[in-house]
Design a protein around this motif. Structure first.
Motif, PDB file in Angstrom:
ATOM      1  N   ASN A  12       0.844  -1.188   0.000  1.00 19.03           N
ATOM      2  CA  ASN A  12       0.000   0.000   0.000  1.00 19.03           C
ATOM      3  C   ASN A  12       0.883   1.242   0.000  1.00 19.03           C
ATOM      4  O   ASN A  12       2.115   1.143  -0.044  1.00 19.03           O
ATOM      5  N   ASP A  13       0.303   2.410   0.057  1.00 16.78           N
ATOM      6  CA  ASP A  13       1.083   3.641  -0.079  1.00 16.78           C
ATOM      7  C   ASP A  13       1.907   3.966   1.171  1.00 16.78           C
ATOM      8  O   ASP A  13       2.620   4.970   1.206  1.00 16.78           O
ATOM      9  N   TRP A  45       5.569   2.198  -4.479  1.00 20.05           N
ATOM     10  CA  TRP A  45       4.704   2.739  -3.433  1.00 20.05           C
ATOM     11  C   TRP A  45       5.258   4.033  -2.865  1.00 20.05           C
ATOM     12  O   TRP A  45       4.512   4.840  -2.311  1.00 20.05           O
TER      13      TRP A  45
END
Length: 640
Positions: free
Chosen positions: A182-183, A474
């Motif tokens: 995820n980020d 990311w």
């Protein structure tokens, strides 16, 4: 016994194939000239050790299966003699068969037995892999999982006098493989799993009694289970030590007894230096009494093809056996090697008039291999790890640095060039790695006495708020950082011959790009990459030279070098392939350089993953010769 020895000698002399120095393409695998010295014992990428007295002369030899390209094979390292500390020194390897995956060794009444997936290789010392005998329908277990490794071993688990089977199986179904951050850099797929099954011998047939438990839960390590059951703590019952996909060993103490094992919760082996770890990943441990002191040690194959000895001290601390830290087993010198997926660059690093090698590898090190005699072909010093600011340089992904996830935490994949990056007359190092960040190390020493300091990323004068990156990254690069595709060579060269060192490499979308150097406020910067390289075979409007159009884990991975390969006065492109492919420079058109792919330079397959080219002129005839770093960590020389 005499007849048995005669049969064995016939097998060795009739089927053993020595490792040749050359291939059908006259590629020369670089070797040490001084074979009286010793080096770390090694095969290519992936070492699967099967320690046994192969020649039945009373001492332990090392048989190692290696399944990579090009160093595929099962090799015999004969126990030759001992060093002053009593450690065995092994002869250079002799090939006795093809490489085989998922093989393991068990000892039954003191005799080595070699098992594969659901089978045993009958009388391995005599017949090798030619007489497999089925033990259990492996698909009944393997079909339950998305497995990459399975290990099958004999053990009398319940002390009833017959041989049961233990089976280590890993499962990648939760982990997946690629592009799941995820980020925030958190891995959103599941963990890598590693289970251990018991197949009980029931009157000669094996019954699946399910997963082995520890603290009432199924044993579950981080992949690549590689189980070993032995009395590690000397209390008379059988404990378990499992490896994993990364670098640690889990110990499961038997708190029951020899007939009815009960296993405690797993703990990582440790000693005074902390948790016991291997240098790399994908290890292959084997438990046996290596040094004949009546304590069960570990002999472990590492990913880069080397093998370590981990000695059991016999000491128990916190109800756990204490092992010494790994030491590399030695062999008589033969092939020059630097880890795995080696990326060489030829340069006179020490300014003594001959060409040395500066190399990266899969483990993320940078090595210096000194040319000792300037000959054709040179004698080489053993590789040493380069340091920066007093510490060994090692790039490692950690939990979030590899697009393929935290299982790759100890990989670095350094690839580099050497050039005077800051114009001070000293040779610096530019590198890319598993991160896709182009960094440099400044030489702060003197001519002939290089000394490195880490400088961070190269500087690019991007337009405001227009800092590109691969779309699957990311993380976001800094305002002047060069974030490109991972594992691609940053080739430093004064491309436009203006006296400033430029950079040519893949950009964030896999196109070959020219990053021009210029001065801004007295400091050196790169301009954003210009896609000035064309593909002569491309369609009109789609003819930019794109060396990789794949995404995420499939992106990048290109190793390049420039040289006038055909002697026509311009720079051609050499790039990795199954060996090395040549792109001929057809000249300039409307400010663009047009390349035509001419194909591989040789026929020999040197890569399952990658190769890496550099140009040498050891014979000093002014013509470029090719040196190829292969995934087995060895170097292959194509003269002319």
């Amino acid at each position: 016994m005499k007849l048995k020895r005669l049969i064995l000698c016939f097998f060795l002399t009739s089927s053993a194939v020595s490792i040749g120095q050359t291939t059908d393409d006259n590629l020369i695998r670089l070797q040490y000239k001084d074979t009286t010295s010793t080096k770390d014992l090694a095969v290519g990428l992936w070492a699967n050790p099967l320690p046994m007295d192969y020649d039945q002369d009373g001492d332990l030899d090392l048989v190692i299966s290696c399944t990579d390209v090009p160093f595929n094979g099962t090799f015999l390292f004969k126990n030759s003699n001992k060093d002053q500390q009593g450690n065995p020194i092994f002869d250079a390897p002799v090939k006795i068969g093809d490489g085989m995956r998922n093989v393991s060794i068990s000892y039954v009444e003191g005799e080595p037995r070699v098992l594969g997936v659901g089978l045993e290789y009958d009388n391995f010392r005599r017949y090798g892999y030619t007489r497999p005998e089925g033990l259990y329908q492996a698909s009944e277990l393997l079909d339950l999982y998305k497995e990459r490794f399975s290990d099958w071993k004999y053990v009398d688990y319940d002390n009833d006098g017959d041989m049961d089977l233990i089976v280590g199986i890993d499962d990648w179904s939760e982990y997946g493989w690629d592009n799941a951050f995820n980020d925030k850099g958190e891995w959103t797929n599941g963990d890598l799993r590693g289970y251990l099954y018991l197949l009980t011998n029931d009157n000669g047939k094996y019954r699946n009694d399910g997963k082995i438990l520890a603290a009432d839960k199924p044993i579950d390590v981080y992949g690549n289970t590689t189980p070993n059951i032995a009395d590690f703590d000397g209390d008379g019952d059988l404990d378990i030590i499992c490896g994993e996909f990364i670098d640690r060993f889990s110990y499961f103490e038997n708190t029951g007894n020899r007939e009815n094992p009960i296993y405690a919760k797993g703990r990582f082996l440790e000693n005074n230096n902390g948790i016991l770890k291997m240098d790399l990943e994908m290890m292959r441990p084997v438990a046996l009494d290596w040094n004949n002191d009546s304590k069960i040690d570990l002999v472990v194959g590492d990913e880069d093809g080397r093998v370590v000895f981990i000695e059991n001290t016999g000491t128990i601390s916190n109800q756990m056996p204490v092992f010494k830290s790994p030491i590399y087993i030695q062999q008589k010198s033969q092939n020059l090697k630097f880890g795995a997926l080696v990326t060489p660059f030829s340069v006179d690093w020490d300014d003594d008039g001959d060409e040395d090698l500066i190399c990266g590898n899969s483990a993320g090190y940078i090595g210096f291999i000194e040319n000792l005699d300037g000959g054709d072909t040179p004698e080489w010093q053993e590789p040493i790890y380069l340091e920066a600011d007093g510490e060994v340089i090692r790039i490692m992904a950690g939990n979030s640095g590899s697009i393929q996830g935290p299982a790759e935490s100890k990989w670095g994949y350094t690839t580099l060039t050497v050039a005077d990056w800051d114009g001070d007359g000293l040779k610096d190092i530019l590198l890319n790695s598993i991160f896709g960040k182009v960094e440099w190390y400044k030489n702060t020493g003197a001519k002939g006495a290089p000394k490195l300091t880490k400088m961070g990323g190269v500087k690019v004068a991007w337009e405001k708020n227009k800092v590109p990156k691969p779309k699957w990254n990311w993380w976001n690069p800094e305002k002047d950082e060069l974030s490109t595709q991972w594992r691609t060579t940053p080739y430093a060269i004064d491309w436009n011959k203006d006296g400033l060192m430029d950079l040519v490499m893949l950009d964030h979308e896999g196109y070959l790009a020219f990053f021009e150097r210029f001065k801004k406020h007295g400091k050196l910067y790169l301009k954003p990459g210009q896609r000035i390289f064309k593909n002569a075979d491309g369609e009109t409007g789609k003819d930019l030279l794109r060396l990789n159009e794949r995404e995420a884990g499939g992106s990048g991975r290109r190793k390049i070098a420039f040289t006038d390969w055909d002697g026509d006065g311009d720079l051609d492109l050499l790039a990795n392939s199954v060996n090395i492919e040549w792109y001929e420079n057809l000249g300039e058109s409307n400010g663009n350089i047009v390349f035509k792919k001419k194909g591989n330079l040789v026929k020999t397959k040197l890569a399952g993953h990658t190769t890496s080219p550099t140009v040498v002129d050891w014979d000093k005839d002014g013509k470029p010769n090719l040196l190829i770093g292969a995934e087995d960590g060895h170097f292959y020389y194509l003269k002319d």
